[in-house]
Design a protein around this motif. Structure first.
Motif, PDB file in Angstrom:
ATOM      1  N   LEU A 105       0.863  -1.170   0.000  1.00 40.80           N
ATOM      2  CA  LEU A 105       0.000   0.000   0.000  1.00 40.80           C
ATOM      3  C   LEU A 105       0.906   1.228   0.000  1.00 40.80           C
ATOM      4  CD1 LEU A 105      -3.046   0.760   0.223  1.00 40.80           C
ATOM      5  CD2 LEU A 105      -2.606   1.163   2.647  1.00 40.80           C
ATOM      6  N   GLY A 106       0.666   2.133  -0.935  1.00 42.21           N
ATOM      7  CA  GLY A 106       1.461   3.364  -0.996  1.00 42.21           C
ATOM      8  C   GLY A 106       0.612   4.540  -0.549  1.00 42.21           C
ATOM      9  N   ILE A 107       1.179   5.376   0.331  1.00 41.02           N
ATOM     10  CA  ILE A 107       0.469   6.587   0.770  1.00 41.02           C
ATOM     11  C   ILE A 107       1.398   7.778   0.535  1.00 41.02           C
ATOM     12  CG2 ILE A 107      -0.641   7.794   2.685  1.00 41.02           C
ATOM     13  CD1 ILE A 107      -1.079   5.139   4.067  1.00 41.02           C
ATOM     14  N   GLN A 108       0.878   8.801  -0.112  1.00 37.79           N
ATOM     15  CA  GLN A 108       1.640  10.030  -0.299  1.00 37.79           C
ATOM     16  C   GLN A 108       0.995  11.120   0.535  1.00 37.79           C
ATOM     17  OE1 GLN A 108       4.291  11.346  -1.469  1.00 37.79           O
ATOM     18  NE2 GLN A 108       3.705  13.495  -1.460  1.00 37.79           N
ATOM     19  N   LEU A 109       1.723  11.599   1.538  1.00 39.29           N
ATOM     20  CA  LEU A 109       1.195  12.672   2.367  1.00 39.29           C
ATOM     21  C   LEU A 109       1.682  14.000   1.802  1.00 39.29           C
ATOM     22  CD1 LEU A 109      -0.172  13.704   5.004  1.00 39.29           C
ATOM     23  CD2 LEU A 109       2.017  13.385   6.119  1.00 39.29           C
TER      24      LEU A 109
ATOM     25  N   ILE B 223      -7.443  16.988   4.606  1.00 29.65           N
ATOM     26  CA  ILE B 223      -7.880  17.119   6.007  1.00 29.65           C
ATOM     27  C   ILE B 223      -8.244  18.560   6.362  1.00 29.65           C
ATOM     28  CG2 ILE B 223      -6.613  15.092   6.831  1.00 29.65           C
ATOM     29  CD1 ILE B 223      -4.666  17.124   8.183  1.00 29.65           C
ATOM     30  N   GLY B 224      -8.198  19.447   5.404  1.00 31.07           N
ATOM     31  CA  GLY B 224      -8.530  20.846   5.700  1.00 31.07           C
ATOM     32  C   GLY B 224      -7.415  21.488   6.494  1.00 31.07           C
ATOM     33  N   SER B 225      -7.577  22.755   6.852  1.00 32.71           N
ATOM     34  CA  SER B 225      -6.451  23.444   7.487  1.00 32.71           C
ATOM     35  C   SER B 225      -6.781  23.989   8.873  1.00 32.71           C
ATOM     36  CB  SER B 225      -5.981  24.590   6.588  1.00 32.71           C
ATOM     37  OG  SER B 225      -7.102  25.375   6.244  1.00 32.71           O
ATOM     38  N   ALA B 226      -8.060  24.191   9.178  1.00 35.37           N
ATOM     39  CA  ALA B 226      -8.397  24.939  10.395  1.00 35.37           C
ATOM     40  C   ALA B 226      -8.427  24.055  11.647  1.00 35.37           C
ATOM     41  CB  ALA B 226      -9.752  25.605  10.217  1.00 35.37           C
ATOM     42  N   ASP B 227      -8.424  22.740  11.478  1.00 37.74           N
ATOM     43  CA  ASP B 227      -8.646  21.881  12.635  1.00 37.74           C
ATOM     44  C   ASP B 227      -7.472  21.856  13.599  1.00 37.74           C
ATOM     45  OD1 ASP B 227      -8.933  19.083  14.063  1.00 37.74           O
ATOM     46  OD2 ASP B 227     -10.873  19.714  13.270  1.00 37.74           O
TER      47      ASP B 227
ATOM     48  N   GLU C 258      -6.206  10.172  10.685  1.00 29.70           N
ATOM     49  CA  GLU C 258      -6.465   8.759  10.976  1.00 29.70           C
ATOM     50  C   GLU C 258      -7.898   8.369  10.583  1.00 29.70           C
ATOM     51  OE1 GLU C 258      -5.325   7.464  14.880  1.00 29.70           O
ATOM     52  OE2 GLU C 258      -6.394   5.556  14.703  1.00 29.70           O
ATOM     53  N   GLN C 259      -8.861   9.242  10.893  1.00 28.80           N
ATOM     54  CA  GLN C 259     -10.251   8.938  10.522  1.00 28.80           C
ATOM     55  C   GLN C 259     -10.404   8.787   9.019  1.00 28.80           C
ATOM     56  OE1 GLN C 259     -12.505  12.160  12.201  1.00 28.80           O
ATOM     57  NE2 GLN C 259     -12.228  11.404  14.291  1.00 28.80           N
ATOM     58  N   LYS C 260      -9.754   9.688   8.290  1.00 26.95           N
ATOM     59  CA  LYS C 260      -9.872   9.642   6.823  1.00 26.95           C
ATOM     60  C   LYS C 260      -9.200   8.382   6.267  1.00 26.95           C
ATOM     61  CE  LYS C 260     -11.408  14.050   6.062  1.00 26.95           C
ATOM     62  NZ  LYS C 260     -12.243  14.679   5.058  1.00 26.95           N
TER      63      LYS C 260
ATOM     64  N   PHE D 145      11.643  17.122  11.008  1.00 23.86           N
ATOM     65  CA  PHE D 145      11.306  18.525  10.741  1.00 23.86           C
ATOM     66  C   PHE D 145      10.544  18.589   9.432  1.00 23.86           C
ATOM     67  CE2 PHE D 145      12.671  22.882   9.315  1.00 23.86           C
ATOM     68  CZ  PHE D 145      12.069  23.574  10.343  1.00 23.86           C
ATOM     69  N   SER D 146       9.416  19.294   9.425  1.00 21.05           N
ATOM     70  CA  SER D 146       8.624  19.362   8.197  1.00 21.05           C
ATOM     71  C   SER D 146       8.131  20.788   7.977  1.00 21.05           C
ATOM     72  CB  SER D 146       7.445  18.384   8.282  1.00 21.05           C
ATOM     73  OG  SER D 146       6.824  18.262   7.023  1.00 21.05           O
ATOM     74  N   PRO D 147       8.892  21.597   7.224  1.00 24.73           N
ATOM     75  CA  PRO D 147       8.601  23.024   7.093  1.00 24.73           C
ATOM     76  C   PRO D 147       7.166  23.325   6.665  1.00 24.73           C
ATOM     77  CG  PRO D 147      10.697  22.525   6.056  1.00 24.73           C
ATOM     78  CD  PRO D 147      10.085  21.208   6.456  1.00 24.73           C
ATOM     79  N   ASN D 148       6.554  22.457   5.860  1.00 24.94           N
ATOM     80  CA  ASN D 148       5.218  22.762   5.339  1.00 24.94           C
ATOM     81  C   ASN D 148       4.093  21.971   5.998  1.00 24.94           C
ATOM     82  OD1 ASN D 148       6.203  24.694   3.398  1.00 24.94           O
ATOM     83  ND2 ASN D 148       7.050  22.936   2.297  1.00 24.94           N
ATOM     84  N   ILE D 149       4.421  20.955   6.819  1.00 25.26           N
ATOM     85  CA  ILE D 149       3.374  20.210   7.564  1.00 25.26           C
ATOM     86  C   ILE D 149       3.917  19.953   8.977  1.00 25.26           C
ATOM     87  CG2 ILE D 149       1.616  18.408   7.349  1.00 25.26           C
ATOM     88  CD1 ILE D 149       2.668  17.572   4.707  1.00 25.26           C
ATOM     89  N   HIS D 150       3.968  21.015   9.784  1.00 26.20           N
ATOM     90  CA  HIS D 150       4.612  20.883  11.102  1.00 26.20           C
ATOM     91  C   HIS D 150       3.939  19.853  12.011  1.00 26.20           C
ATOM     92  CE1 HIS D 150       7.823  23.761  10.792  1.00 26.20           C
ATOM     93  NE2 HIS D 150       7.012  24.664  10.274  1.00 26.20           N
ATOM     94  N   TRP D 151       2.631  19.605  11.843  1.00 27.34           N
ATOM     95  CA  TRP D 151       1.965  18.660  12.772  1.00 27.34           C
ATOM     96  C   TRP D 151       2.541  17.253  12.651  1.00 27.34           C
ATOM     97  CZ3 TRP D 151      -0.641  14.344  10.982  1.00 27.34           C
ATOM     98  CH2 TRP D 151      -1.115  14.356   9.671  1.00 27.34           C
ATOM     99  N   THR D 152       3.160  16.931  11.509  1.00 27.45           N
ATOM    100  CA  THR D 152       3.687  15.568  11.352  1.00 27.45           C
ATOM    101  C   THR D 152       4.954  15.332  12.189  1.00 27.45           C
ATOM    102  OG1 THR D 152       5.030  16.159   9.417  1.00 27.45           O
ATOM    103  CG2 THR D 152       2.786  15.399   8.985  1.00 27.45           C
TER     104      THR D 152
END
Ligand SMILES: [Zn+2]
Length: 409
Positions: free
Chosen positions: A96-100, A126-130, A138-140, A173-180
């Protein structure tokens, strides 16, 4: 089911799988001969890989009533399998391949055959405001299980941007997706699909995919332009081994005079100019409209040519790329992503600017080519090397590397 034979056996298996990637289909005898293995050794590996569903047999009609080759013919006669050839399993999805991505996550069940084009079966945003993006993600993902199933996968390859320590399955470190950086993505995916999960750095995946599609192209720097700008280096057919889990971060080269704030915390990084958002920001600044689309930028370039702001931006990107070529001792650049969707004049301008900065071009050839993203091919190549015939034990599915003493945390 993961397969863990001896080290020598692993090398032979990996060589045989790589050869089949290159050839597409081949008989047992052709494989043995091209790899310099004895027929019994190659035959044993083939039988084991057939039992694991990694390979499959296909019936190939003889050409003009003759066998395909003298060796293939002998093999077929000896084994009583007329016209039977082997290929990587392309009848069912084994990985299974996933591209985040920054905005979109794309998922595909991947067979082991080399795909010429990326094809994703499920995408979500996943939208941006959450405030709890990891939970939503995970839900998605759970929503994707219904569509993709999950019982038969040997593992999940999760391609992510940023600085990734593949040895510890962590994003540093993830400059464009810090939550990861804080979320344990591998654990999240494992809660959804209970199989081994490997985090892989997205540009390394693209570079491997390009190499799989062009096995003769053994040394190059790939630079991908999209939501960010990043690179990966292939040397003698393999990703460059470097002491820190960071490389190819060419998008974070400072551009003098650029005052834009970058997601990495610095000011003036090249990617703030030449990422999708950066280009549209400059395009909007150059005309009176507030909102400009990617299609409008493309149309404007094909109508009016390359405007001065874009020429400057491409020159800045080229300076960083030429610097990398000069340091790495490379002469070939592969450009993927958004710049390749613009009129060809854009990559041509970039290519000329790279040549003027690359020292090798003063007396030799420096090549710069546009190519499609072959992410799924790269994910399959990683899956074969690290899941199907890994170097290490099943508990420790990632390659052993010397850990840098000064890793953060
Ligand atoms: Zn930056």
């Amino acid at each position: 089911m993961i397969y863990i034979p001896s080290r020598m056996g692993q090398l032979n298996r990996r060589a045989l799988l790589r050869q089949l990637q290159k050839l597409g289909v081949a008989s047992r005898a052709e494989l043995a001969k091209s790899l310099g293995m004895s027929q019994p050794t190659a035959g044993k590996i083939v039988d084991e890989l057939l039992a694991l569903d990694v390979l499959e047999e296909v019936e190939v009609p003889p050409l003009n009533g003759k066998e395909h080759s003298s060796n293939g013919g002998m093999d077929n006669v000896q084994r009583g399998r007329p016209g039977r050839q082997l290929r990587l399993n392309q009848s069912s999805a084994k990985l299974l391949g996933i591209q985040l991505g920054v905005n979109e996550t794309a998922i595909a069940g991947l067979s082991l055959a080399v795909a010429d084009e990326d094809e994703w079966h499920f995408t979500f945003n996943i939208g941006s405001a959450d405030s709890s993006p990891a939970k939503i993600w995970e839900q998605k993902l759970r929503g994707a299980v219904k569509k993709l199933g999950g019982e038969d996968f040997l593992g999940v390859l999760l391609s992510v941007p940023g600085v990734v320590d593949e040895a510890s399955n962590r994003i540093l470190f993830s400059p464009n997706i810090h939550w990861t950086e804080k979320a344990d993505l591998a654990a999240i995916v494992r809660r959804v699909w209970d199989v081994p999960v490997l985090l892989v750095q997205e540009e390394r995946v693209l570079a491997l995919g390009h190499h799989v599609a062009h096995p003769d192209c053994e040394d190059f720097l790939l630079v991908d332009f999209g939501e960010g700008v990043g690179g990966a280096i292939i040397v003698q057919g393999k990703p460059l081994a470097n002491p820190l889990p960071i490389s190819g971060e060419i998008g974070h080269t400072p551009v003098p005079g650029n005052r834009r704030q970058c997601g990495c915390g610095a000011v003036g990084c090249m990617e703030t100019l030449v990422s999708l958002r950066g280009l549209l920001e400059s395009f909007s600044a150059s005309n009176s409209r507030q909102e400009n689309s990617w299609a409008e930028l493309r149309e404007s370039i094909s109508k009016n040519g390359i405007p001065p702001w874009l020429a400057q931006t491409l020159d800045a990107a080229a300076a960083a790329i030429a610097g990398a070529l000069n340091v790495l001792g490379q002469r070939r650049v592969v450009i993927t992503g958004s710049l390749t969707e613009l009129p060809p004049a854009v990559v041509e301008h970039l290519s000329r600017a790279i040549q003027s900065g690359a020292m090798w071009a003063r007396f030799g050839d420096v090549e710069c080519v546009a190519a499609p993203r072959r992410r799924t091919a790269g994910l399959v190549a990683m899956g074969i090397d690290r899941l199907i015939v890994p170097d290490s034990s099943p508990k420790d599915l990632v390659p052993k590397r010397k850990r840098a003493a000064n890793l953060p945390h």
